[in-house]
Design an enzyme around this catalytic site. Structure first.
Site: not given
Ligand code: FRU
Length: 509
Positions: A22, A204
Site C-alpha cells: 500500500d 481496509e
C-alpha cells in the site's frame, strides 16, 4: 538495480528493490509530494512492515529516500496517513515549523499466534524536517484496541467546520470514526458500513473527503473510498466507494446512492457495490493530504497489485508498483453521482513526441506501430470510435503485441455494453491460477462515441474510459517487451473518430 530489468515499470513508481504494497502517508508539503509505502526491505514477499519513502515535485518523477519508519517494540508499521499539523495542535512542532505527523497502525506480530484479538493499535510519529527524519511519539499507542482483530489503516484529516481532527479506521466489516483536538487524544464518534456495500472480504484502507459536484459548484458531497480483500469485481482485492454527507462525526449515505450499495432486494445475498476501478490491480489507494493548489484537486494513487497473486509475480529484484497518480472528481451521470478518475496533468511532463493516425471506417485489424515516433512503450493513446448505427459491431479496441506471440487486448464490447482487458495471451501467467485472464467493467455514461484513454507501461495498462467514468488497471508479464500496436474491430464496420497518442520518457532517466 538499473530500472531496465524485465517488466520494470518506466512511468510508475517502484521501490528500487524488494517488497512493496500500500501507499501510505501521502501528503504535500513545501513543494514536495511525499509517498510512503508498505515496505519489507529484506525480501520480495510481504514481511515485517516498514514505511519506505520517496518524494516528487510532480507525482511522476520520484526520488527515493531512506526508510522513514522501522518496526519497534510495539510491532510492524502498517498502513496509515500523514498530515501537516498547521496549527501545531499536537504541540509536537512549533507555530513556525508545524510538524508533519504520521498516523499508522502498529501490528504486534506475536498477538495473533498467541490467540489475542487486540494486536492492532494506532500510533503516531512526527517529523520537523520535511519528512527526512522521524520521531515516534513517546505515549504510543494513541488509540488502543477494543478487542477487535482487524483494527487498522487510520486516515486522518482536519475537519474545517468542526475544527477537529477526524480519523477513520477500517474495523473488520465496518468503519469507526474518531475525533481529536490534537492528534494525540482520540474519542470514538460513530460507525458506518455494517449493512452496505460489498462484504466479500475484510474492509481496509478507508478514505473520506469532500468533492464539489462538477457543473454544480454550490453542491458538495463526501466520497468514501474503501478497499476490500477479497471480493473485487474481477477477483481478489479492489476498492469500492460510497457517496454521502459528513458532519464531522457521522457519515450518512445519499439516499440515491444507497440503492446501488444495499443488498439487492430480489436477492439479499447479493451485495451491491460501486467500484472505483474495475481492473484487478488497483488496491489500497487513498488520496494526498494537504494539496493546496488552486484547483483543489483530490489526488489519488493506489497499489498496482492484487493480494491474490502479488507475492508471486515474475519480477526481480523488486515486487509491485503504484498506479499512475489520478485526479478524482464527482459527476452527475444517468446512474446518479459517480467518481471519475483521470490521470494527472503533470504526466505531460514526460511526453516525448505526439502522433496522430488517419481516421475513418475500418474493419478488422489495422497496424499503427509505424506511426508512433519512438515505436516503444511507455505510450499513451486516446481513441474515439462510433459504431455504425445500421450495422452490429463486435468488440473493438487496441492491442499491443510482440514477436513471441503475446498479445494484450483492451477494448469495448457494444453487445454487452462493457469494457474489457484481456491478458489471457499477454505472456507469463502460470505463477497463479487466480490471475484473472479477462476483466470486465460496465459502461456508466451513454454517449454514442466511445472514448478510451490508455496508458501502456512495460507491465501494465490503465484504461480511463468515457472521460474517466470507467477505469480499469491491470498488470501483465510478456515474454518479450511489447513494441507493436494495432487497432482492431470485429464483425462490422467501425468509424474511428480519433486516434492520437504520445510517447513518454522513462521517469528513471
Ligand atoms: C492492505 C493491508 C492493510 C495493512 C497493510 C499491511 O493491503 O492489508 O490493511 O495495513 O496491508 O501491509
Amino acid at each position: 538495480v538499473t530500472y531496465r530489468e524485465a517488466h520494470r515499470p518506466q512511468i510508475h513508481f517502484t521501490p528500487p528493490s524488494m517488497w512493496m504494497n500500500d501507499p501510505n502517508g501521502m501528503v504535500f508539503y513545501e513543494g514536495e509530494y511525499h509517498l510512503f509505502y508498505q515496505y519489507y526491505p529484506d525480501s520480495t514477499v510481504w514481511g515485517p512492515m516498514h514505511w519506505g519513502h520517496a518524494v516528487s515535485p510532480d507525482m511522476v518523477r520520484w526520488e527515493h529516500l531512506p526508510i522513514a519508519l522501522y518496526p519497534d517494540s510495539l510491532g510492524y508499521i502498517f498502513s496509515g496517513s500523514a498530515v501537516i499539523d498547521w496549527k501545531n495542535t499536537s504541540g509536537l512542532g512549533t507555530a513556525n515549523n508545524p510538524p508533519m505527523v504520521a498516523i499508522f497502525t502498529h501490528h504486534d506480530p506475536e498477538g495473533y499466534p498467541a490467540g489475542r484479538q487486540d494486536f492492532q493499535v494506532q500510533s503516531i510519529a512526527y517529523s520537523l524536517d520535511r519528512g527526512r527524519t522521524w520521531t515516534k511519539y513517546a505515549d504510543n499507542p494513541v488509540v488502543s484496541n477494543p478487542g477487535i482483530q482487524d483494527f487498522r489503516d487510520p486516515k486522518v484529516s482536519w475537519h474545517e467546520a468542526s475544527q477537529q481532527w477526524v480519523m477513520i479506521l477500517a474495523v473488520k466489516d465496518r468503519i469507526h470514526f474518531y475525533t481529536s483536538p490534537n492528534l494525540k487524544d482520540w474519542t470514538f464518534a460513530s460507525e458506518f458500513g455494517e449493512n452496505v456495500g460489498s462484504h466479500g472480504g475484510v474492509w481496509e484502507c478507508p478514505d473520506l473527503f469532500e468533492l464539489p459536484v462538477e457543473g454544480d459548484p454550490e453542491q458538495t458531497k463526501w466520497v468514501f473510498l474503501l478497499s476490500i480483500n477479497p471480493g473485487g469485481p474481477n477477483g481478489g482485492s479492489a476498492t469500492q466507494y460510497f457517496v454521502g454527507d459528513f458532519d464531522g462525526k457521522t457519515f450518512t449515505l445519499d439516499p440515491e446512492f444507497a440503492q446501488d450499495v444495499q443488498p439487492d432486494p430480489a436477492d439479499p445475498e447479493r451485495e451491491q457495490a460501486v467500484w472505483l476501478d474495475y481492473g484487478p490491480d488497483n488496491y489500497a489507494g487513498v488520496t494526498f493530504s494537504d494539496v493546496l493548489d488552486q484547483d483543489g484537486r483530490r489526488l489519488f494513487m493506489g497499489w498496482m497489485g492484487n493480494w491474490d497473486y502479488a507475492q508471486v509475480v515474475p519480477t526481480h529484484p523488486w515486487r509491485s508498483a503504484m498506479t499512475l497518480p489520478r485526479s478524482l472528481s464527482l459527476h452527475q451521470t444517468d446512474q446518479g453521482l459517480r467518481v471519475f478518475s483521470r490521470p494527472v496533468k503533470e504526466i505531460s511532463g514526460i511526453y516525448s513526441g505526439g502522433f496522430e493516425v488517419l481516421q475513418g471506417p475500418t474493419e478488422g485489424r489495422q497496424e499503427i506501430t509505424a506511426a508512433i515516433p519512438q515505436q516503444s512503450i511507455p505510450l499513451e493513446l486516446e481513441i474515439e470510435a462510433m459504431a455504425s448505427p445500421t450495422e452490429s459491431v463486435g468488440p473493438f479496441g487496441m492491442l499491443i503485441y510482440n514477436d513471441t506471440g503475446d498479445t494484450l487486448r483492451v477494448g469495448f464490447d457494444p453487445t454487452e455494453q462493457r469494457y474489457f482487458v484481456d491478458r489471457s495471451q499477454a505472456g507469463t501467467n502460470d505463477f497463479s491460477d487466480k490471475f484473472t485472464p479477462v476483466s470486465y467493467a460496465p459502461r456508466t455514461v451513454f454517449d454514442p462515441i466511445i472514448k478510451m484513454n490508455l496508458f501502456f507501461d512495460e507491465a501494465s495498462v490503465e484504461l480511463f474510459a468515457d472521460n474517466g467514468a470507467t477505469v480499469m488497471t491491470a498488470i501483465f508479464f510478456p515474454n518479450a517487451p511489447f513494441r507493436k500496436v494495432a487497432l482492431f474491430s470485429e464483425g462490422g464496420e467501425l468509424e474511428w473518430k480519433k486516434i492520437e497518442g504520445r510517447s513518454m520518457r522513462s521517469i528513471w532517466r
